[in-house]
Design a protein around this motif. Structure first.
Motif, PDB file in Angstrom:
ATOM      1  N   LEU A 132      39.944  36.599  47.411  1.00 44.98           N
ATOM      2  CA  LEU A 132      38.514  36.589  47.092  1.00 44.98           C
ATOM      3  C   LEU A 132      37.736  35.788  48.143  1.00 44.98           C
ATOM      4  O   LEU A 132      36.569  36.061  48.408  1.00 44.98           O
ATOM      5  N   ALA A 133      38.405  34.811  48.748  1.00 44.20           N
ATOM      6  CA  ALA A 133      37.742  34.001  49.787  1.00 44.20           C
ATOM      7  C   ALA A 133      37.299  34.890  50.935  1.00 44.20           C
ATOM      8  O   ALA A 133      36.219  34.701  51.507  1.00 44.20           O
ATOM      9  N   GLU A 134      38.128  35.894  51.233  1.00 42.34           N
ATOM     10  CA  GLU A 134      37.769  36.816  52.327  1.00 42.34           C
ATOM     11  C   GLU A 134      36.526  37.610  51.950  1.00 42.34           C
ATOM     12  O   GLU A 134      35.632  37.805  52.761  1.00 42.34           O
ATOM     13  N   PHE A 135      36.483  38.052  50.682  1.00 39.45           N
ATOM     14  CA  PHE A 135      35.314  38.799  50.216  1.00 39.45           C
ATOM     15  C   PHE A 135      34.050  37.982  50.458  1.00 39.45           C
ATOM     16  O   PHE A 135      33.071  38.470  50.997  1.00 39.45           O
ATOM     17  N   TYR A 136      34.107  36.701  50.088  1.00 36.84           N
ATOM     18  CA  TYR A 136      32.907  35.876  50.241  1.00 36.84           C
ATOM     19  C   TYR A 136      32.578  35.610  51.705  1.00 36.84           C
ATOM     20  O   TYR A 136      31.409  35.602  52.080  1.00 36.84           O
ATOM     21  N   ALA A 171      32.219  38.918  37.860  1.00 41.03           N
ATOM     22  CA  ALA A 171      32.775  40.248  38.127  1.00 41.03           C
ATOM     23  C   ALA A 171      34.031  40.145  38.995  1.00 41.03           C
ATOM     24  O   ALA A 171      35.047  40.800  38.730  1.00 41.03           O
ATOM     25  N   LYS A 172      33.950  39.287  40.017  1.00 39.63           N
ATOM     26  CA  LYS A 172      35.074  39.180  40.963  1.00 39.63           C
ATOM     27  C   LYS A 172      36.311  38.562  40.298  1.00 39.63           C
ATOM     28  O   LYS A 172      37.443  38.983  40.558  1.00 39.63           O
ATOM     29  N   SER A 173      36.099  37.568  39.449  1.00 41.64           N
ATOM     30  CA  SER A 173      37.247  36.933  38.776  1.00 41.64           C
ATOM     31  C   SER A 173      37.946  37.939  37.874  1.00 41.64           C
ATOM     32  O   SER A 173      39.177  38.042  37.865  1.00 41.64           O
ATOM     33  N   ILE A 174      37.136  38.686  37.109  1.00 42.24           N
ATOM     34  CA  ILE A 174      37.734  39.647  36.179  1.00 42.24           C
ATOM     35  C   ILE A 174      38.475  40.727  36.970  1.00 42.24           C
ATOM     36  O   ILE A 174      39.590  41.123  36.613  1.00 42.24           O
ATOM     37  N   GLU A 175      37.864  41.148  38.064  1.00 41.87           N
ATOM     38  CA  GLU A 175      38.486  42.174  38.910  1.00 41.87           C
ATOM     39  C   GLU A 175      39.854  41.697  39.419  1.00 41.87           C
ATOM     40  O   GLU A 175      40.814  42.456  39.440  1.00 41.87           O
ATOM     41  N   ALA A 176      39.925  40.404  39.786  1.00 42.39           N
ATOM     42  CA  ALA A 176      41.189  39.888  40.317  1.00 42.39           C
ATOM     43  C   ALA A 176      42.228  39.674  39.219  1.00 42.39           C
ATOM     44  O   ALA A 176      43.426  39.735  39.469  1.00 42.39           O
ATOM     45  N   LEU A 177      41.756  39.410  37.979  1.00 37.68           N
ATOM     46  CA  LEU A 177      42.704  39.102  36.905  1.00 37.68           C
ATOM     47  C   LEU A 177      43.198  40.336  36.158  1.00 37.68           C
ATOM     48  O   LEU A 177      44.185  40.276  35.428  1.00 37.68           O
ATOM     49  N   THR A 178      42.499  41.455  36.334  1.00 37.86           N
ATOM     50  CA  THR A 178      42.814  42.630  35.518  1.00 37.86           C
ATOM     51  C   THR A 178      44.079  43.409  35.896  1.00 37.86           C
ATOM     52  O   THR A 178      44.838  43.795  35.015  1.00 37.86           O
ATOM     53  N   ALA A 214      53.227  35.113  42.161  1.00 35.68           N
ATOM     54  CA  ALA A 214      52.891  34.912  43.574  1.00 35.68           C
ATOM     55  C   ALA A 214      51.951  36.015  44.062  1.00 35.68           C
ATOM     56  O   ALA A 214      50.959  35.751  44.757  1.00 35.68           O
ATOM     57  N   GLU A 215      52.253  37.236  43.658  1.00 36.49           N
ATOM     58  CA  GLU A 215      51.419  38.373  44.070  1.00 36.49           C
ATOM     59  C   GLU A 215      49.995  38.223  43.513  1.00 36.49           C
ATOM     60  O   GLU A 215      49.004  38.461  44.210  1.00 36.49           O
ATOM     61  N   ALA A 216      49.904  37.776  42.258  1.00 37.37           N
ATOM     62  CA  ALA A 216      48.591  37.581  41.637  1.00 37.37           C
ATOM     63  C   ALA A 216      47.813  36.489  42.364  1.00 37.37           C
ATOM     64  O   ALA A 216      46.630  36.640  42.661  1.00 37.37           O
ATOM     65  N   TYR A 217      48.518  35.397  42.680  1.00 39.36           N
ATOM     66  CA  TYR A 217      47.856  34.279  43.364  1.00 39.36           C
ATOM     67  C   TYR A 217      47.292  34.729  44.717  1.00 39.36           C
ATOM     68  O   TYR A 217      46.203  34.333  45.099  1.00 39.36           O
ATOM     69  N   THR A 218      48.061  35.566  45.435  1.00 38.41           N
ATOM     70  CA  THR A 218      47.608  36.042  46.744  1.00 38.41           C
ATOM     71  C   THR A 218      46.344  36.878  46.575  1.00 38.41           C
ATOM     72  O   THR A 218      45.380  36.730  47.330  1.00 38.41           O
ATOM     73  N   ALA A 219      46.350  37.744  45.537  1.00 37.99           N
ATOM     74  CA  ALA A 219      45.178  38.594  45.314  1.00 37.99           C
ATOM     75  C   ALA A 219      43.956  37.739  44.986  1.00 37.99           C
ATOM     76  O   ALA A 219      42.833  38.049  45.397  1.00 37.99           O
ATOM     77  N   ILE A 220      44.174  36.662  44.246  1.00 37.53           N
ATOM     78  CA  ILE A 220      43.050  35.794  43.875  1.00 37.53           C
ATOM     79  C   ILE A 220      42.532  35.048  45.117  1.00 37.53           C
ATOM     80  O   ILE A 220      41.325  34.936  45.333  1.00 37.53           O
ATOM     81  N   GLN A 262      41.172  27.637  39.697  1.00 38.06           N
ATOM     82  CA  GLN A 262      40.935  27.819  38.280  1.00 38.06           C
ATOM     83  C   GLN A 262      41.283  29.238  37.836  1.00 38.06           C
ATOM     84  O   GLN A 262      41.875  29.444  36.780  1.00 38.06           O
ATOM     85  N   ILE A 263      40.925  30.207  38.668  1.00 39.38           N
ATOM     86  CA  ILE A 263      41.245  31.600  38.327  1.00 39.38           C
ATOM     87  C   ILE A 263      42.771  31.774  38.313  1.00 39.38           C
ATOM     88  O   ILE A 263      43.328  32.449  37.439  1.00 39.38           O
ATOM     89  N   GLN A 264      43.437  31.115  39.264  1.00 33.17           N
ATOM     90  CA  GLN A 264      44.905  31.183  39.273  1.00 33.17           C
ATOM     91  C   GLN A 264      45.473  30.552  38.008  1.00 33.17           C
ATOM     92  O   GLN A 264      46.419  31.069  37.408  1.00 33.17           O
ATOM     93  N   ALA A 265      44.850  29.447  37.586  1.00 30.57           N
ATOM     94  CA  ALA A 265      45.330  28.789  36.351  1.00 30.57           C
ATOM     95  C   ALA A 265      45.151  29.727  35.163  1.00 30.57           C
ATOM     96  O   ALA A 265      46.044  29.832  34.313  1.00 30.57           O
TER      97      ALA A 265
END
Ligand code: HEC
Ligand code: HEC
Ligand code: HEC
Ligand code: HEC
Ligand code: HEC
Length: 455
Positions: free
Chosen positions: A325-329, A302-309, A316-322, A353-356
């Motif tokens: 997720l570390a903060e969420f955890y 769920a979290k990966s899809i949320e970050a990629l959508t 760079a902005e996408a990478y920061t958002a991904i 991997q999500i960034q890739a």
């Protein structure tokens, strides 16, 4: 002018102008080569001649090799895909496709000299568009002047070879804490054409039966009319019901006049076979399935899809958002990061991997994402088959009454999917949400169904 020549000319009685009376450039113009005499009896001449011929031969070989290399290079996938940065999305997706070993030119140009010349002229137009920055972003698709699939795809795939049904298991994951696997298993009715019997059926029925259609939009997603050529040459017509309610049928004649009617071929379904961009859901499910994303991390699907959508302005902005997720955890699931597992070992590789996935499926420079290029070979996430098979494209009789609709029955194309959730068997598919009896939770129902329904 040397002495010998002057002497010869004098001997022939020709007037020889002296150098004094001529300007230097005129003298240059009149200069003639001395007569070359090759005497094969003379070993020195023979050597020189041999050497000369060898040098010429060598130069010709080098010339041919260089030209062949240039030709090969301009025909290579590397050149087509990397010479212009505009091709980056197509190249990236191609390299990850089942056609990664098929050169671009095999599909985009095909065999024969005339298409080769056409493609080189078209290539020049493209170079001009790149130099003057007048190309569209993303490069528009479908490619309207793409060579008919009969002359490209069918050089490798024979339409007579699709006889077997194929079993497919499509793996998804749930959005729960455990990222539980969900498998849909279905049997696709591939069909095709059997030469010996003349029988044509199933999904590949459309190739041996001429199906024409008229689309309302550039991307051919909204279909207004479909015509199926019958054996006697007549046309069985289906209209989008909306057009009938508006009493609009004359557009068909206009479209035929304007040459806007398309004959369906491989590319009307397999339009993304070399350049498919998966949706975030598909890409994440695939990465969990292949182990690139660690399924033991709670809610990671769920979290990966949320970050990629969301659509980000830059990578760079996408990478920061991904990374966020570390903060969420660390806040919501600190247990993930304790129990002897550090962020570095568990979360960091997954976030990379999500960034890739982001960079392999989003091309901000060309404004291309999975949404810009719908895949027509299925019905999720884009309409695909359901552009026509939606029960809303109907044939009518002389009095204008609806006779039949192009079928949307689930089992026209595949068996009703058997859906498993983790170790359980779920009968309801996410698409059909009707209630099913408890007995359906048992695998045997698929066999017993016919005999027990009356009871
Ligand atoms: C298996 C056949 C096949 C191969 C191999 C292939 N393509 Fe394509 N390509 C297609 C088809 C089919 C389309 C039309 C897509 C559509 O209509 O949506 C297309 C479309 C495109 C487009 C138009 C934009 C788009 O995304 O639809 C570009 C650009 C392109 N291809 C470049 C390339 C390059 C570069 C290569 C090699 C690195 C390549 N193709 C290899 C079949 C192929
Ligand atoms: C030069 C030969 C060649 C050409 C041309 C070619 N293909 Fe293929 N195609 C292959 C091969 C080889 C495979 C099998 C790849 C594998 O199994 O990994 C394949 C696999 C496929 C598949 C199954 C994989 C998938 O995408 O689901 C489809 C569909 C397909 N091709 C459609 C097409 C279409 C449509 C075209 C024309 C636009 C085309 N092919 C042109 C060689 C070719
Ligand atoms: C009406 C849509 C449609 C048309 C037209 C169509 N196909 Fe297919 N084809 C499909 C579907 C759907 C599948 C199964 C998809 C999958 O495996 O994911 C398929 C599967 C395939 C496969 C893979 C077979 C396998 O065993 O995995 C190949 C190869 C293929 N098609 C080639 C072609 C070629 C070549 C043409 C044109 C001559 C063509 N198809 C026309 C819909 C179509
Ligand atoms: C452009 C419209 C169009 C699209 C898109 C389309 N179909 Fe069809 N399809 C038809 C028509 C028309 C028929 C024939 C209806 C009839 O029998 O008169 C048909 C018939 C079929 C049949 C039955 C063939 C038989 O055995 O008689 C199957 C199976 C099928 N389609 C599968 C698919 C699949 C799978 C896709 C998507 C990958 C698809 N179709 C996309 C128009 C379309
Ligand atoms: C015109 C043909 C056609 C019809 C009608 C059709 N499907 Fe499909 N369906 C397909 C094709 C093609 C696929 C793609 C299989 C694949 O991914 O290779 C598919 C895939 C699926 C999947 C798996 C998708 C996923 O991502 O998990 C489900 C579930 C499904 N269909 C349910 C249904 C249901 C329910 C109906 C009836 C309402 C239906 N389909 C009608 C052609 C059809």
């Amino acid at each position: 002018m040397n002495l010998i020549r002057r002497k010869r000319k004098e001997a022939k009685g020709k007037a020889v102008k002296t150098t004094e009376t001529n300007p230097p450039h005129a003298k240059q113009k009149r200069r003639r080569w001395s007569r070359v005499v090759i005497d094969l009896g003379n070993p020195r001449h023979r050597r020189k001649l041999l050497f000369g011929l060898l040098a010429l031969g060598l130069a010709s070989i080098v010339f041919i090799v260089v030209n062949v290399k240039i030709y090969e290079y301009t025909e290579s996938s590397e050149f087509c895909g990397t010479a212009c940065h505009t091709m980056a999305p197509e190249m990236a997706r191609y390299e990850d496709s089942p056609h990664a070993n098929v050169e671009c030119v095999k599909c985009h140009i095909g065999p024969g000299a005339s298409f080769f010349v056409k493609s080189k002229i078209d290539g020049m137009r493209q170079v001009y568009a790149v130099l003057t920055d007048t190309f569209s972003r993303p490069i528009s698709s479908p490619v309207h002047n793409l060579r008919p699939a009969r002359e490209t795809c069918e050089t490798c795939h024979s339409p007579t070879s699709f006889k077997d049904n194929i079993i497919k298991t499509i793996i998804h994951y749930d959005n729960d804490e455990a990222n539980t696997p969900l498998q849909s298993t279905l049997i696709l009715k591939m069909g095709g054409w059997q030469e010996s019997t003349g029988v044509s059926q199933g999904i590949h029925w459309h190739i041996t039966n001429p199906v024409y259609y008229i689309a309302a939009d550039e991307q051919r997603q909204v279909i207004l009319w479909i015509g199926v050529e019958q054996n006697d040459g007549s046309m069985k017509e289906y209209f989008a019901r909306d057009m009938l309610t508006m009493a609009q049928t004359s557009f068909v004649d206009t479209a035929f006049e304007k040459d806007e009617v398309r004959l369906m071929d491989c590319i009307d379904c397999h339009n993304r076979t070399a350049h498919y961009i998966p949706s975030p859901t598909e890409a994440v499910d695939d990465a969990i399935n292949t182990g690139l994303i660690d399924r033991t991390i709670p809610y990671i699907r769920a979290k990966s899809i949320e970050a990629l959508t969301p659509s980000y302005n830059s990578t760079a902005e996408a990478y920061t958002a991904i990374e966020a997720l570390a903060e969420f955890y660390s806040v919501s699931h600190p247990e993930v990061l304790t129990a002897g597992i550090s962020t570095e070992t568990l979360l960091a590789p997954t976030l990379k991997q999500i960034q890739a996935i982001y960079s392999e499926t989003n091309f901000p420079e060309m404004a291309q994402t999975w949404e810009t290029n719908p895949n027509n070979a299925r019905h999720t996430p884009s309409l695909g088959c359901l552009r026509c098979h939606d029960g809303k494209h109907v044939s009518v009789n002389e009095t204008g009454q609806e006779v039949e609709a192009i079928s949307v029955k689930c089992n026209l194309c595949h068996t009703v999917p058997i859906i498993g959730r983790g170790d359980e068997l779920l009968v309801e598919s996410p698409v059909i949400t009707c209630a099913t009896p408890d007995s359906h939770a048992d695998f045997r129902w698929t066999i017993e169904h016919r005999s027990v329904t009356d009871a």
